[in-house]
Design an enzyme around this catalytic site. Structure first.
Site, PDB file in Angstrom:
ATOM      1  N   ASP A  96       0.837  -1.206   0.000  1.00 20.01           N
ATOM      2  CA  ASP A  96       0.000   0.000   0.000  1.00 20.01           C
ATOM      3  C   ASP A  96       0.872   1.257   0.000  1.00 20.01           C
ATOM      4  OD1 ASP A  96      -2.214  -1.614   0.167  1.00 20.01           O
ATOM      5  OD2 ASP A  96      -2.336  -1.482   2.359  1.00 20.01           O
TER       6      ASP A  96
HETATM    7  N1  URA Z   1      -1.259  -5.979   3.924  1.00 16.48           N
HETATM    8  C1  URA Z   1      -1.746  -4.724   3.925  1.00 16.48           C
HETATM    9  O1  URA Z   1      -2.761  -4.466   4.542  1.00 16.48           O
HETATM   10  N2  URA Z   1      -1.070  -3.779   3.256  1.00 16.48           N
HETATM   11  C2  URA Z   1       0.064  -4.010   2.568  1.00 16.48           C
HETATM   12  O2  URA Z   1       0.625  -3.101   1.976  1.00 16.48           O
HETATM   13  C3  URA Z   1       0.560  -5.328   2.583  1.00 16.48           C
HETATM   14  C4  URA Z   1      -0.119  -6.293   3.261  1.00 16.48           C
END
Ligand code: URA
Length: 240
Positions: free
Chosen positions: A102
């Protein structure tokens, strides 16, 4: 390898489209048009042309980036946010992220120009383990840790059992490590939110046997050949 695979690996088209291109008589092998789909080629010695232009295999590269928060795991962003490619600017090949972290997540992200490798690494059938360190809101109780461990009900179904380690906790927040092999969208954040402990910050600290050792935040390194082989072997071993 088969001619269509060669063309696909060279980035010309998908394997199926490449077969169509061969059938159309647009491909020459050592100066002669070939339309036979079963034709095999030796990438080291054969000379392959498409519409009279030489087709060469791309050299594959594999990069391990320590992604800072504030970068999008994509090749471009419609909203103009910085992308992870801006952190690897001096590489003159068209690479892209293997899966995604993310925008606000930091940590280990692989980038490559090898489509088959990417498919192996992110396909749900192959269970490569990913380790995350999360800081979550509130004091997490042992029962909540067990729920995370056994599986949490999310809108896209139960999560698979995970390994969870408590690193620290106080009244305001807790730090935990999660080892998961699924790669659902925003999975860790959704798992933690589902047990009432929203994520404050998240970092991927390992992907299979790879860690961030020696790679500072915002920096990257090339994977060694044996690391690429070991990653592929993880997947093949998993299939047996
Ligand atoms: N899980 C999440 O919630 N975000 C990420 O970026 C990776 C795994």
């Amino acid at each position: 390898m088969r001619l269509a695979k060669y063309l696909a690996q060279a980035g010309i088209a998908s394997r199926r489209q490449a077969e169509e291109i061969i059938r159309m008589g647009r491909v020459k092998l050592n100066g002669l048009i070939v339309t036979e789909l079963a034709t095999r080629v030796n990438p080291k010695t054969d000379h392959i042309e498409l519409d009279d232009r030489i087709v060469e295999l791309q050299q594959h590269i594999y990069i391990l980036l320590n992604k800072p928060p504030g970068y999008i795991s994509a090749v471009n962003d419609p909203w103009g946010r910085p992308t992870v490619l801006e952190l690897v600017k001096d590489i003159n090949k068209r690479i892209y992220p293997v899966g995604r972290l993310d925008y606000d997540t930091e940590g280990l992200l692989l980038l490559t120009n090898d489509g088959e490798f990417t498919n192996l690494m992110i396909h749900p059938r192959y269970k490569i383990e990913k380790k995350y360190a999360a800081c979550v809101a509130g004091k997490i109780e042992n029962t909540a840790l067990r729920t995370l461990q056994n599986g949490v009900y999310l809108e896209d179904g139960m999560t698979a059992p995970a390994q969870i380690h408590l690193l620290s906790r106080d009244d305001k927040s807790s730090r935990i490590e999660l080892l998961i092999h699924e790669g659902r969208k925003r999975q860790v954040k959704r798992m933690c939110a589902a047990i009432g402990h929203p994520v404050i910050s998240l970092k991927r600290v390992a992907f299979g046997f790879l860690t961030l050792k020696g790679v500072e935040l915002g920096n990257y390194r090339y994977l060694q050949e044996n690391e690429v082989h070991r990653l592929k072997a993880l997947v093949l071993y998993d299939e047996i």
